[in-house]
Design a protein around this motif. Sequence first.
Motif, mmCIF file in Angstrom:
data_model
loop_
_atom_site.group_PDB
_atom_site.id
_atom_site.type_symbol
_atom_site.label_atom_id
_atom_site.label_comp_id
_atom_site.label_asym_id
_atom_site.label_seq_id
_atom_site.Cartn_x
_atom_site.Cartn_y
_atom_site.Cartn_z
ATOM 1 N N HIS A 63 -72.002 93.879 -62.800
ATOM 2 C CA HIS A 63 -71.223 93.360 -63.933
ATOM 3 C C HIS A 63 -72.140 92.950 -65.087
ATOM 4 N N VAL A 86 -65.830 86.998 -60.259
ATOM 5 C CA VAL A 86 -64.953 88.134 -60.548
ATOM 6 C C VAL A 86 -63.840 88.171 -59.507
ATOM 7 N N GLU A 88 -61.142 90.884 -57.964
ATOM 8 C CA GLU A 88 -60.776 92.301 -57.907
ATOM 9 C C GLU A 88 -59.272 92.432 -58.100
ATOM 10 N N THR A 109 -61.129 88.856 -64.307
ATOM 11 C CA THR A 109 -60.621 89.912 -63.433
ATOM 12 C C THR A 109 -61.340 91.225 -63.740
ATOM 13 N N THR A 110 -61.353 92.114 -62.774
ATOM 14 C CA THR A 110 -61.939 93.428 -63.018
ATOM 15 C C THR A 110 -61.103 94.183 -64.049
ATOM 16 N N LEU A 113 -62.566 93.279 -67.321
ATOM 17 C CA LEU A 113 -63.852 93.950 -67.490
ATOM 18 C C LEU A 113 -63.673 95.419 -67.840
ATOM 19 N N ASP A 114 -62.701 96.062 -67.219
ATOM 20 C CA ASP A 114 -62.535 97.510 -67.371
ATOM 21 C C ASP A 114 -61.664 97.918 -68.558
#
Length: 257
Positions: A63, A86, A88, A109-110, A113-114
Motif C-alpha cells: 500500500h 486497511v 479488505e 478500505t481497499t 485505495l483502488d
Amino acid sequence: MVAVFVATIELVSLIIFTIAGAPLIGVLAGTIVSGAAFALAWSKSSDVVLDLSEAEAADEKRHPRLFNTTAGLCAAMGVAPPTLYVVEDLAINALATGVDPRNASLLVTTGALDQLTLIEFESVLALQLHRIRAGDIVPETIAVTTVGAPLVLSEITDRWAWLSRVLALPAPLVSSFITRLYSKRDELDRDLAAVRYTRFPPALASALEKMKGHSALGAGAAVTAHLWIASPLGPTARSVPAVHATLEERVAVLQEL
C-alpha cells in the motif's frame, strides 16, 4: 460522557447493594467498579473499533500510496503520523480513531485505495487527519466503549440472536447521545476545514460523490458509524444512528466554494 457512564454503574451498584441492605458499600463498590471500567474502556476503545472494523495493519510494500500520501499530509498539517490500517472491502470509506491525537490510527478500505484518484484519496486522508489534529477522535472513540458498550456486546454476541437483540435495546439512547456528540453541522465544518489543506474542494466533493451507494462495509458496525467519513451501514442495518449529513448536502456545500 464520562459522567453518564460512571453514574450508570454507580446507580446499578447502589440499587443492588441497597436491596442487599448495604447502600454505603454500594456507593463504594460503584466508585471502584466504574473507575476500573472507564480505565479499561479508555485503554481498549481504539482496539475495539479496529476489531469491529476487521482492520489489518497496512503494508508499505502493498500500500505505498497510503503511506506516501499520509506522510506528505502529516508533514504539511503538523500531525503525528498515525498507525495505518486497511480493510479488505470494496466499499469506499475511511476511519480515524484514537484516545490520543499523537497515537491515532487511520483506516482505509481497499475500495478507497483502488477506486479514488490520487487527489480524491488525498482529500479523504486530509479530512481524517484534520479530525485527528483537532482532537475530535478522542471523545468519539471513547463513546464506543462507554455509552456504546451495550452495542459493542451486541456485535460480539451476534451468533446468539436473542442475546444480541436484548443488548441492542439501548441503541436509540446511544444513537441520541452520539448524535449530540457528533453533529451534522460539525461534519460540514470539518469538510470545509479539510479542503483548506488540499486547496482543492472539487477533489473531496468528487470523492464523496463516489461514496454515494458505495460506503457500506460488510463489517460495518452501528456503534462505530460516526467515526467513518460516510455511513458504513447498509439499508438493512439493525440500528442506524443518523449522525452523518447526507453526501448530497456535503457535496453541495463544497461545490459552493
